[in-house]
Design a protein around this motif. Structure first.
Motif, short mmCIF file in Angstrom:
data_model
loop_
_atom_site.label_atom_id
_atom_site.label_comp_id
_atom_site.label_asym_id
_atom_site.label_seq_id
_atom_site.Cartn_x
_atom_site.Cartn_y
_atom_site.Cartn_z
N PRO A 64 0.76 -1.28 -0.12
CA PRO A 64 -0.14 0.20 -0.06
C PRO A 64 0.89 1.33 -0.15
CG PRO A 64 0.04 -0.80 2.14
CD PRO A 64 0.72 -1.79 1.34
N CYS A 65 0.36 2.49 -0.48
CA CYS A 65 0.83 3.69 -0.50
C CYS A 65 0.29 4.56 0.55
CB CYS A 65 0.90 4.06 -1.97
SG CYS A 65 1.74 5.85 -1.92
N PHE A 66 1.09 4.71 1.66
CA PHE A 66 0.62 5.82 2.67
C PHE A 66 1.75 6.86 2.81
CE2 PHE A 66 -1.25 1.81 4.23
CZ PHE A 66 -2.60 2.16 3.86
N PRO A 67 1.34 7.89 2.21
CA PRO A 67 2.47 8.91 2.34
C PRO A 67 2.45 9.66 3.72
CG PRO A 67 0.78 9.54 0.50
CD PRO A 67 0.19 8.39 1.20
N GLU A 68 3.82 9.78 4.19
CA GLU A 68 4.00 10.36 5.49
C GLU A 68 3.37 11.88 5.36
OE1 GLU A 68 7.86 10.51 7.49
OE2 GLU A 68 8.16 8.70 6.50
N ILE B 104 -9.00 10.23 2.86
CA ILE B 104 -9.65 9.07 2.80
C ILE B 104 -10.07 8.90 1.32
CG2 ILE B 104 -11.65 7.98 3.32
CD1 ILE B 104 -11.43 9.35 6.27
N ASP B 105 -10.51 10.07 0.64
CA ASP B 105 -11.16 9.72 -0.71
C ASP B 105 -9.82 9.48 -1.65
OD1 ASP B 105 -13.61 10.48 -0.18
OD2 ASP B 105 -13.48 12.44 -0.91
N TRP B 106 -8.57 10.04 -1.44
CA TRP B 106 -7.35 9.63 -2.22
C TRP B 106 -7.26 8.26 -1.95
CZ3 TRP B 106 -2.52 7.72 -1.17
CH2 TRP B 106 -1.53 7.94 -1.94
#
Length: 177
Positions: free
Chosen positions: A67-71, A175-177
């Motif tokens: 997954p991609c979770f930006p800092e 959240i939408d992103w």
């Protein structure tokens, strides 16, 4: 001088009707006390996932990319379907950026719609353009008649009073992103 940034042109026109006589310029209205400009709704959007992951545009996705979770989420000027910044968006943001940083502007007024989305649309314009500290106020307009605009202009609150609403707006965007 107070700079009022409306969420959209129609809201700017309603604010100008409440203020009264103003001269129309390219991308804004002005008189001795106020400058009124506008966004076109969302001038900014969250950066595409490729800009966080270092993937080249058009690269194949693999499970290694997810997954991609930006800092820290990054915003950039809104792009069209051709992946390029719309020239109208770029021009209007340039106008806002110049107005925000004018030496005679000491107060910037967020006149986004009276909801969480409207709250962050103008905040993003300000945060992506402001180079020095200035007073930030919020013009709350659930109704936009000339009379209610005049009343709201005399009852503006510090923008920080709406920080929780802004946090809701940013949370929804992430959240939408």
């Amino acid at each position: 001088m107070k700079l009022i940034i409306a969420e959209k042109p129609s809201l700017a026109r309603n604010i100008v009707a409440g203020i009264g006589r103003m001269d129309k310029k390219d991308g804004y209205f002005i008189n001795d006390e106020y400058i009124v400009s506008w966004a076109f709704g969302h001038l900014f959007s969250l950066a595409d996932i490729e800009s966080y992951s270092g993937m080249a545009s058009g690269s194949a996705w693999t499970l290694d990319n997810l997954p991609c979770f930006p800092e820290k989420f990054r915003f950039e000027l809104k792009k069209g379907s051709n992946k390029r910044v719309d020239p109208g968006v770029k021009k209007q943001f340039g106008i806002i950026e110049a107005l925000v940083n004018r030496d005679d502007v000491d107060t910037i007024v967020n006149a986004g719609d009276a909801d969480r989305e409207g709250e962050i649309i103008v905040r993003l314009c300000i945060s992506n353009s402001l180079k020095t500290e200035k007073r930030l106020l919020r013009l709350w307009l659930p109704d936009q008649t000339p009379e209610t605009v005049r009343g709201a202009l005399s009852d503006m609150k510090d923008e920080s009073a709406y920080d929780n609403l802004a946090e809701e707006g940013f949370a929804r965007t992430y959240i939408d992103w």
